[in-house]
Design a protein around this motif. Structure first.
Motif, mmCIF file in Angstrom:
data_model
loop_
_atom_site.group_PDB
_atom_site.id
_atom_site.type_symbol
_atom_site.label_atom_id
_atom_site.label_comp_id
_atom_site.label_asym_id
_atom_site.label_seq_id
_atom_site.Cartn_x
_atom_site.Cartn_y
_atom_site.Cartn_z
ATOM 1 N N VAL A 194 1.847 1.097 -10.485
ATOM 2 C CA VAL A 194 2.915 0.857 -9.515
ATOM 3 C C VAL A 194 3.767 -0.335 -9.935
ATOM 4 C CG1 VAL A 194 3.366 0.083 -7.145
ATOM 5 C CG2 VAL A 194 1.776 1.941 -7.575
ATOM 6 N N ARG A 195 3.125 -1.416 -10.357
ATOM 7 C CA ARG A 195 3.897 -2.605 -10.753
ATOM 8 C C ARG A 195 4.781 -2.319 -11.962
ATOM 9 N NH1 ARG A 195 1.423 -7.466 -11.997
ATOM 10 N NH2 ARG A 195 -0.225 -6.357 -13.076
ATOM 11 N N THR A 196 4.278 -1.520 -12.907
ATOM 12 C CA THR A 196 5.067 -1.167 -14.083
ATOM 13 C C THR A 196 6.220 -0.251 -13.702
ATOM 14 O OG1 THR A 196 3.137 -1.407 -15.506
ATOM 15 C CG2 THR A 196 4.962 -0.120 -16.383
ATOM 16 N N GLU A 197 5.955 0.743 -12.868
ATOM 17 C CA GLU A 197 7.009 1.657 -12.411
ATOM 18 C C GLU A 197 8.098 0.886 -11.676
ATOM 19 O OE1 GLU A 197 8.815 5.381 -12.202
ATOM 20 O OE2 GLU A 197 6.982 4.853 -13.263
ATOM 21 N N ARG A 198 7.676 -0.046 -10.839
ATOM 22 C CA ARG A 198 8.647 -0.848 -10.077
ATOM 23 C C ARG A 198 9.498 -1.705 -11.011
ATOM 24 N NH1 ARG A 198 9.397 -5.514 -6.732
ATOM 25 N NH2 ARG A 198 10.220 -4.856 -4.730
ATOM 26 N N LEU A 227 0.823 -1.200 0.000
ATOM 27 C CA LEU A 227 0.000 0.000 0.000
ATOM 28 C C LEU A 227 0.861 1.256 0.000
ATOM 29 C CD1 LEU A 227 -2.879 1.011 -0.058
ATOM 30 C CD2 LEU A 227 -2.891 0.961 2.421
ATOM 31 N N LYS A 228 1.960 1.240 0.762
ATOM 32 C CA LYS A 228 2.879 2.380 0.759
ATOM 33 C C LYS A 228 3.464 2.594 -0.632
ATOM 34 C CE LYS A 228 4.294 2.143 5.584
ATOM 35 N NZ LYS A 228 5.388 1.833 6.502
ATOM 36 N N PRO A 286 6.115 4.817 -5.418
ATOM 37 C CA PRO A 286 6.779 3.699 -6.100
ATOM 38 C C PRO A 286 8.275 3.939 -6.304
ATOM 39 C CG PRO A 286 5.522 4.984 -7.661
ATOM 40 C CD PRO A 286 5.223 5.539 -6.304
ATOM 41 N N SER A 287 8.788 5.110 -5.963
ATOM 42 C CA SER A 287 10.199 5.418 -6.186
ATOM 43 C C SER A 287 11.108 4.787 -5.128
ATOM 44 C CB SER A 287 10.407 6.938 -6.206
ATOM 45 O OG SER A 287 10.126 7.486 -4.943
#
Length: 124
Positions: free
Chosen positions: A83-87, A5-6, A11-12
């Motif tokens: 978020v998953r893509t950024e990660r 959640l955080k 996501p950085s």
């Protein structure tokens, strides 16, 4: 769970900063999904307010609720995919696969067919 959640809000925290063009493209995709979710929510509200009563009891309300729920799911899925893509970009791994666009397309098509049937029943 709380770590996941955080990550939605920051996501950085993982890996290194990717080329900004890729991050911006990821953000544009996220915004497109948010627009889709908002359109589904607007459609649900429109059904609830403006669709005349249908021959099947509470069908109008069922359609409205399904559109509202689908819109909410799309919005939640949008942020999760962003978020998953950024990660993945930050960690240099493969981009995440998503079956959600296909599932959403099928759900919209089934819903459209159901509404067509309801309208045809009302006409005849």
């Amino acid at each position: 769970m709380s770590g996941d959640l955080k990550e939605w809000f920051d996501p950085s925290r993982a890996g290194t900063t990717p080329d900004y063009r890729f991050s911006l493209a990821n953000e544009r995709t996220f915004l497109a999904w948010i627009r889709t979710g908002l359109a589904l929510i607007a459609g649900g509200l429109a059904c609830a307010q403006f669709l005349p009563p249908l021959p099947v009891a509470h069908l109008r309300e069922i359609i409205a609720i399904l559109l509202l729920v689908l819109g909410a799911l799309v919005a939640l899925r949008a942020v999760d995919h962003w978020v998953r893509t950024e990660r993945a970009m930050r960690l240099g791994t493969d981009l995440p696969r998503s079956r959600f666009p296909a599932v959403l397309a099928i759900a919209v098509a089934v819903g459209a067919v159901a509404i067509i049937v309801a309208v045809l029943i009302q006409i005849f």
